[in-house]
Design an enzyme around this catalytic site. Structure first.
Site, short mmCIF file in Angstrom:
data_model
loop_
_atom_site.label_atom_id
_atom_site.label_comp_id
_atom_site.label_asym_id
_atom_site.label_seq_id
_atom_site.Cartn_x
_atom_site.Cartn_y
_atom_site.Cartn_z
CB CYS A 128 -24.28 91.57 -11.64
SG CYS A 128 -25.23 92.39 -12.94
CB CYS A 129 -20.47 88.90 -14.22
SG CYS A 129 -19.86 90.57 -14.55
CB CYS A 213 -22.74 95.94 -18.40
SG CYS A 213 -23.18 94.28 -18.96
CB CYS A 216 -19.61 97.35 -14.56
SG CYS A 216 -20.77 96.80 -13.29
CB CYS A 239 -17.45 89.29 -17.23
SG CYS A 239 -17.19 88.14 -18.59
#
Length: 250
Positions: A128-129, A213, A216, A239
């Site tokens: 995702c990062c 975010c 998280c 990240c």
């Protein structure tokens, strides 16, 4: 006849480890403000940008840099997963400090292919990062020679030995990462907020000393590592923009 000189493409890195050591030695004993003024106004690190999350302590570095040159681009990764409070705080600081904001977003096609549901953070936070932060920043940084970061040694053990100047190891371009606040402690940060009457991120009062975010980021109990609320339950501390183990001055 006129001799033809072939064009030669210079693929050498912008900066080397030797350059980073030289800059660290040059500014040993200098204040953060003195270092920033020299680096920005004298062009010692080429074309510069600030990478900011507009998190809990971001206002300090942004104010320091804007005091020297408010035209320095401030790169903000809009992941689509930020707290609404962070976006409002970003807009407040941009107006208050006169910042040159550049908003970076993930590639829409890649998002559709790799995170169609928007839930990749729940089972693959690294992936995702990568989609929402690492790739957009890599693309944007191609035009810059160096970036300022807000990392501080007291935030986490993985940042304890970072220098002011280091070579970005994320690719072979040889950009510099500059950490102006690396030797600041929590008291200095707090003092700067008070001295310059800087607005606070609204989530700090709710127990979020380190803010990323929303999916998280968790609240942190008193006495815990300030970054322990990031990716709680995962073996993950950064990240991907900053990677533990890559710091060359450990």
């Amino acid at each position: 006849m006129i001799a033809h000189t072939p064009d030669i493409l210079n693929l050498a890195p912008r900066f080397t480890e030797h350059d980073a050591v030289r800059l660290n030695n040059m500014f040993r004993g200098s204040s953060t403000a003195e270092m920033l003024e020299a680096v920005i106004r004298d062009g010692l690190a080429g074309d510069l940008a600030v990478v900011s999350s507009f998190g809990a302590e971001s206002a300090v570095l942004l104010h320091l840099i804007a005091s020297v040159d408010p035209s320095v681009p401030v790169l903000f990764l809009d992941t689509g997963k930020h707290f609404p409070e962070t976006l409002a705080y970003r807009d407040l600081l941009v107006e208050r400090l006169g910042l040159n904001l550049v908003v970076l977003t993930p590639d829409a096609e890649e998002l559709a292919k790799r995170d169609e549901t928007g839930l990749r953070w729940s089972y693959d936070p690294d992936g995702c990062c990568e989609i929402r932060k690492v790739r957009p920043l890599e693309k944007a940084m191609a035009r810059y020679d160096a970036s300022f970061t807000g990392r501080k040694a007291f935030q986490a053990a993985t940042r304890a030995n970072l220098p002011r100047f280091e070579v970005d190891t994320s690719d072979a371009q040889g950009r510099l990462k500059i950490n102006p606040l690396i030797d600041w402690d929590a008291g200095q940060i707090e003092g700067y907020f008070i001295q310059h009457d800087l607005p606070r991120h609204p989530l700090i009062a709710q127990g979020y000393p380190s803010i990323g975010c929303s999916p998280c980021t968790s609240q942190v109990a008193p006495g815990e590592d300030p970054r322990s609320g990031r990716w709680k339950g995962w073996d993950k501390t950064e990240c991907g923009i900053h990677k533990p183990g890559e710091e060359p001055f450990l």
